[in-house]
Design an enzyme around this catalytic site. Structure first.
Site, PDB file in Angstrom:
ATOM      1  N   ASP A   1       0.773  -1.245   0.000  1.00 22.79           N
ATOM      2  CA  ASP A   1       0.000   0.000   0.000  1.00 22.79           C
ATOM      3  C   ASP A   1       0.807   1.299   0.000  1.00 22.79           C
ATOM      4  OD1 ASP A   1      -1.522  -2.213   0.564  1.00 22.79           O
ATOM      5  OD2 ASP A   1      -2.700  -1.272   2.136  1.00 22.79           O
TER       6      ASP A   1
ATOM      7  N   GLU B   1       1.812  -9.285  11.532  1.00 24.24           N
ATOM      8  CA  GLU B   1       1.590  -8.871  10.141  1.00 24.24           C
ATOM      9  C   GLU B   1       2.925  -8.555   9.451  1.00 24.24           C
ATOM     10  OE1 GLU B   1      -0.864  -5.377   9.914  1.00 24.24           O
ATOM     11  OE2 GLU B   1      -1.150  -5.543   7.733  1.00 24.24           O
TER      12      GLU B   1
HETATM   13  C1  GLC Z   1      -2.793  -4.519   3.723  1.00 24.60           C
HETATM   14  C2  GLC Z   1      -1.628  -5.039   2.915  1.00 24.60           C
HETATM   15  C3  GLC Z   1      -2.119  -5.980   1.832  1.00 24.60           C
HETATM   16  C4  GLC Z   1      -2.945  -7.085   2.465  1.00 24.60           C
HETATM   17  C5  GLC Z   1      -4.038  -6.543   3.389  1.00 24.60           C
HETATM   18  C6  GLC Z   1      -4.695  -7.622   4.227  1.00 24.60           C
HETATM   19  O1  GLC Z   1      -3.641  -3.732   2.975  1.00 24.60           O
HETATM   20  O2  GLC Z   1      -0.886  -4.002   2.373  1.00 24.60           O
HETATM   21  O3  GLC Z   1      -1.066  -6.516   1.096  1.00 24.60           O
HETATM   22  O4  GLC Z   1      -3.485  -7.896   1.492  1.00 24.60           O
HETATM   23  O5  GLC Z   1      -3.514  -5.596   4.276  1.00 24.60           O
HETATM   24  O6  GLC Z   1      -3.741  -8.324   4.946  1.00 24.60           O
END
Ligand code: GLC
Length: 455
Positions: free
Chosen positions: A165, A421
């Protein structure tokens, strides 16, 4: 119980905690729906102790597929209000609510791995036959709608589509997008330290783009023509390229096996019960198209090679400018096996240097980049699923030592810090959401069952 057994047990527990009845959320509250590439990767984790459940994960993802073939980045299977922007902001009017953009197409690569590692081969082949029309249509969607001019390089329309992102690779291009002109309330920063999340400047533009798609009535041609953010994202292009090669191989195997029996019609169901159906002739024709598209990318990828930085970089399609910053997106070129021998060796050298710069690796942005921040999301922290892709890419290119080093440092991270994460590359500490599905899944698939890799 030894340490590895304990880690396996806790990784399986993470998946069970995040199971919402057939699909797995990335983590509670922060991401309470089904995400595209998270789910694909998570299926590999389920594969270790419940193969039917692993296939179900993918079936549920395909329920969100649009009639044009797109598999959206989020499927809002149920209403939960801890996430912004929810289905109302996206404005997609379908029985199963979804977003209007996609995410890196790792799915077909995962399906191939699932087929190869399945103990129940009958189930695996049965499932894959159901899925093939859906998967093929997904890839055709990428090539037809995101590369209508046959350049070999698909475009992406939103930083969220990259799955990385707030990567600094998007900074300049995103800054050219206007901010949204209404007030909204983010929910992520109520749950996670704002230092570990994207800034307001970026969110204003993320939401502007979401609204732009809605105002364009999701019309592919209008968006291609007018989208204020258009990127040749080297991460997306690499993952798609490898997945197309994998999908072609899976199709060929199934076709060969079925040659004797004479193939029946294959049908997959998508959103609104839309059906994707192929007979053998149609599958062969689509396979030819995929092969041509794959070759086109292979021929033209050199356009993204940036000599001064010795790497493949993303490029802003609207300005022609390269994103001159090294991020792990650029290293995904190894996963696609892009480049000639000299370019591959340069990427190898870069990767070796990158690994040597921090106590924990791989930082999502090169530590020498001015934009580097060790704790902020995609601007520095380590993401274990990216390590996994890059390590497999390094291995495929014959860079075994580096592949092993990424693997052992990833294992050390989760041993000491649990299934977060992402991880701070200075001190290894977990950041963002805890109890995170793809971190647990990658651990189950890659780190904790090393014998699975040797199959
Ligand atoms: C965030 C990350 C993305 C992922 C999502 C859910 O937006 O950047 O890559 O898929 O979270 O984990």
């Amino acid at each position: 119980m030894n340490e590895i057994e304990k880690l396996i047990g806790s990784a399986q527990k993470v998946l069970k905690t995040n199971d919402r009845g057939g699909y797995t959320i990335p983590t509670d509250e922060l991401y309470p729906f089904q995400w595209n590439w998270d789910s694909a990767i998570t299926a590999l984790g389920w594969m270790k102790d419940d193969e039917p459940r692993a296939w179900q994960e993918i079936e549920m993802l395909l329920k969100g597929q649009w009639a044009n073939g797109m598999i959206p980045h989020i499927i809002f299977h149920e209403e939960v209000d801890s996430y912004f922007p929810g289905p109302d902001v996206w404005g997609v009017d379908q029985p199963t609510k979804t977003t209007s953009i996609s995410q890196p197409a790792v799915l077909s690569s995962v399906v191939k791995m699932m087929l190869e590692s399945a103990n129940d081969q009958t189930l695996a082949k049965q499932q894959i036959k159901h899925m093939l029309p859906a998967l093929v249509n997904y890839h055709l969607w990428w090539y037809n709608e995101r590369d209508p001019e046959n350049t070999g390089l698909v475009v992406s329309y939103h930083p969220w589509e990259s799955g990385m992102d707030n990567s600094p690779a998007w900074d300049k291009s995103l800054a050219a997008v206007p901010p949204v002109d209404w007030e909204y309330k983010r929910k992520d920063t109520d749950l996670i330290d704002a230092d570990e999340r994207p800034k307001a400047f970026e969110y204003d533009r993320y939401i502007y783009l979401v609204e732009f798609f809605k105002k364009s009535n999701f019309d592919a041609k209008a968006i291609y023509k007018n989208c204020p953010y258009k990127m040749h994202d080297i991460g997306i292009i690499s993952i798609l390229h490898k997945a197309t090669a994998d999908l072609i191989q899976v199709c060929q195997n199934i076709l060969e096996e079925d040659a004797q029996s004479g193939i029946d019609t294959m049908t997959s169901k998508g959103n609104a019960n839309h059906e994707f159906t192929f007979n053998r002739t149609e599958l062969l024709a689509n396979l030819d198209t995929l092969k041509q598209r794959h070759q086109l990318t292979q021929n033209n990828i050199h356009q993204l090679w940036h000599e001064p930085l010795n790497a493949f970089l993303s490029q802003d399609v609207l300005t022609g400018e390269f994103s001159e910053v090294l991020t792990t997106g650029t290293l995904l070129a190894l996963w696609a096996e892009f480049g000639d021998d000299e370019q591959k060796e340069k990427m190898h050298t870069l990767l070796q240097q990158w690994l040597s710069l921090k106590p924990y690796s791989l930082s999502s942005t090169h530590p020498h980049a001015k934009e580097f921040e060790p704790q902020r999301y995609w601007r520095g922290p380590i993401w274990v699923h990216i390590n996994w892709l890059i390590a497999m890419g390094a291995q495929a290119n014959g860079f075994t030592e580096v592949a092993e080093s990424i693997k052992s440092s990833s294992l050390a991270l989760i041993k000491d810090n649990d299934y977060y994460e992402y991880f701070n590359c200075d001190n290894g500490l977990g950041c963002g959401g805890g109890t995170f599905s793809w971190t647990a899944a990658v651990s189950l698939h890659w780190l904790l069952y090393p014998e699975a890799q040797k199959k």
